[in-house]
Design a protein around this motif. Sequence first.
Motif, short mmCIF file in Angstrom:
data_model
loop_
_atom_site.label_atom_id
_atom_site.label_comp_id
_atom_site.label_asym_id
_atom_site.label_seq_id
_atom_site.Cartn_x
_atom_site.Cartn_y
_atom_site.Cartn_z
N LYS A 23 0.81 -1.21 0.00
CA LYS A 23 0.00 0.00 0.00
C LYS A 23 0.85 1.27 0.00
N GLU A 24 1.97 1.21 -0.70
CA GLU A 24 2.83 2.39 -0.87
C GLU A 24 2.59 2.97 -2.25
N ARG A 25 2.25 4.25 -2.31
CA ARG A 25 1.94 4.90 -3.57
C ARG A 25 3.18 5.03 -4.46
N ILE A 26 2.96 4.93 -5.76
CA ILE A 26 4.02 4.96 -6.75
C ILE A 26 4.02 6.31 -7.46
N SER A 27 5.18 6.94 -7.52
CA SER A 27 5.31 8.23 -8.21
C SER A 27 5.96 8.03 -9.57
N MET A 28 5.43 8.73 -10.58
CA MET A 28 5.93 8.57 -11.94
C MET A 28 5.85 9.92 -12.65
N LEU A 29 6.92 10.27 -13.36
CA LEU A 29 6.96 11.50 -14.16
C LEU A 29 7.65 11.20 -15.49
N THR A 30 7.37 12.02 -16.47
CA THR A 30 8.08 11.88 -17.74
C THR A 30 9.41 12.63 -17.69
N SER A 31 10.33 12.17 -18.51
CA SER A 31 11.57 12.91 -18.80
C SER A 31 11.99 12.51 -20.20
N LYS A 42 17.07 12.18 -8.82
CA LYS A 42 17.60 12.63 -7.54
C LYS A 42 16.49 12.99 -6.57
N ALA A 43 15.36 13.46 -7.11
CA ALA A 43 14.22 13.86 -6.27
C ALA A 43 13.47 12.66 -5.70
N GLY A 44 13.79 11.45 -6.17
CA GLY A 44 13.19 10.25 -5.58
C GLY A 44 11.99 9.69 -6.31
N ILE A 45 11.73 10.14 -7.52
CA ILE A 45 10.60 9.60 -8.29
C ILE A 45 10.87 8.13 -8.62
N ASP A 46 9.84 7.31 -8.48
CA ASP A 46 10.01 5.86 -8.65
C ASP A 46 10.19 5.45 -10.11
N VAL A 47 9.37 6.02 -10.99
CA VAL A 47 9.36 5.60 -12.39
C VAL A 47 9.51 6.83 -13.28
N ILE A 48 10.44 6.76 -14.22
CA ILE A 48 10.56 7.79 -15.24
C ILE A 48 10.00 7.20 -16.54
N VAL A 88 13.14 3.04 -15.64
CA VAL A 88 12.90 3.78 -16.88
C VAL A 88 12.03 2.94 -17.82
N VAL A 89 10.85 3.49 -18.13
CA VAL A 89 9.89 2.85 -19.03
C VAL A 89 9.78 3.71 -20.28
N GLY A 214 -8.30 9.78 -10.87
CA GLY A 214 -8.66 9.84 -9.46
C GLY A 214 -7.58 9.33 -8.53
N ASN A 215 -7.95 9.25 -7.24
CA ASN A 215 -6.99 8.94 -6.18
C ASN A 215 -7.12 7.52 -5.65
N GLY A 216 -7.96 6.71 -6.30
CA GLY A 216 -8.17 5.34 -5.81
C GLY A 216 -7.26 4.32 -6.46
N VAL A 217 -6.26 4.79 -7.19
CA VAL A 217 -5.33 3.89 -7.86
C VAL A 217 -4.03 3.81 -7.05
N ASP A 218 -3.02 3.14 -7.60
CA ASP A 218 -1.82 2.84 -6.82
C ASP A 218 -0.69 3.86 -7.01
N GLY A 219 -0.85 4.76 -7.96
CA GLY A 219 0.18 5.76 -8.20
C GLY A 219 -0.30 6.80 -9.19
N GLN A 220 0.53 7.78 -9.45
CA GLN A 220 0.15 8.87 -10.34
C GLN A 220 1.30 9.19 -11.29
N VAL A 221 0.94 9.64 -12.50
CA VAL A 221 1.92 10.10 -13.46
C VAL A 221 1.45 11.42 -14.07
N LEU A 222 2.40 12.31 -14.32
CA LEU A 222 2.14 13.55 -15.04
C LEU A 222 3.28 13.80 -16.02
N VAL A 223 2.99 14.59 -17.03
CA VAL A 223 4.04 15.08 -17.92
C VAL A 223 4.77 16.19 -17.18
#
Length: 272
Positions: A23-31, A42-48, A88-89, A214-223
């Motif tokens: 139950k740990e949320r996953i953080s994801m951002l594009t690069s 370096k900021a600690g994002i889980d998935v790029i 990296v995905v 929404g917020n009922g999923v396991d993580g979030q991604v944004l551009v």
Amino acid sequence: MSVAKKQYKRITVKSLVDMKANKERISMLTSYDFTMAKIVDKAGIDVILVGDSASNVMAGHETTLPITLDHMIYHATNVVRAINRSLVVVDLPFGSYQSDPKEALRSAIRIMKESGAHAVKLEGGSEIKDSIKRILKAGIPVMGHLGLTPQSIYKFGTYTVRAKEEAEAEKLKEDALLLERLGCFALVLEKVPAKLAEEVAKSISIPVIGIGAGNGVDGQVLVIHDMLGMDHEFSPRFLRRYADLNTIMTKAIQDYNKDVKSGDFPNENEQY
């Protein structure tokens, strides 16, 4: 009593499954480039995610369709050089996997071999199951993507919320279960009703990462360009801007321009 969360030196596909179980949320951002990816890592994002959104934010195209496999490999290679921790995905671009499972495998192999990335992402469900199976059989991790699939924008004709109608919602749920059965390690849900996204996340054991879901999923991604406020024109409801770099960067460039024109830059301390 709170439980200390596990510290991951490197994020792997197994790490993400474990994070969901814990139950740990996953953080994801594009690069899309070395400098930005280094900051994100370096900021600690889980998935790029090296997204085909590079077609929009890096190249200025209206859609994601024009970007090529060679372009994606170029961006992914630059990102991989920068990271120490993040997974990296890389998006397989339009036309590189939809019609022929053998071509899909060749595309995925090129990304993995030439960029050093850790996984690929494909848009679609049952329509592309043979491509997914072929890639997975080769040992390449696959992230799925359902809901609004930007590579199909001309089929949809709009970027509005998907799966509001019962028939499309049912197909989305079936496709999510299918992707899990095939062996995908995670799933992105884009622009679908929050209740539906939460239902999907609870129905499968693999992580569900949302964007406008929404917020009922396991993580979030944004551009990342959107999240940092580099573009003031794009303002969907799901976007939270964490900075206003458009204003900050514009002011800095204007100040530089003014100082060069006036002769103030460089001063005596800024020359040899």
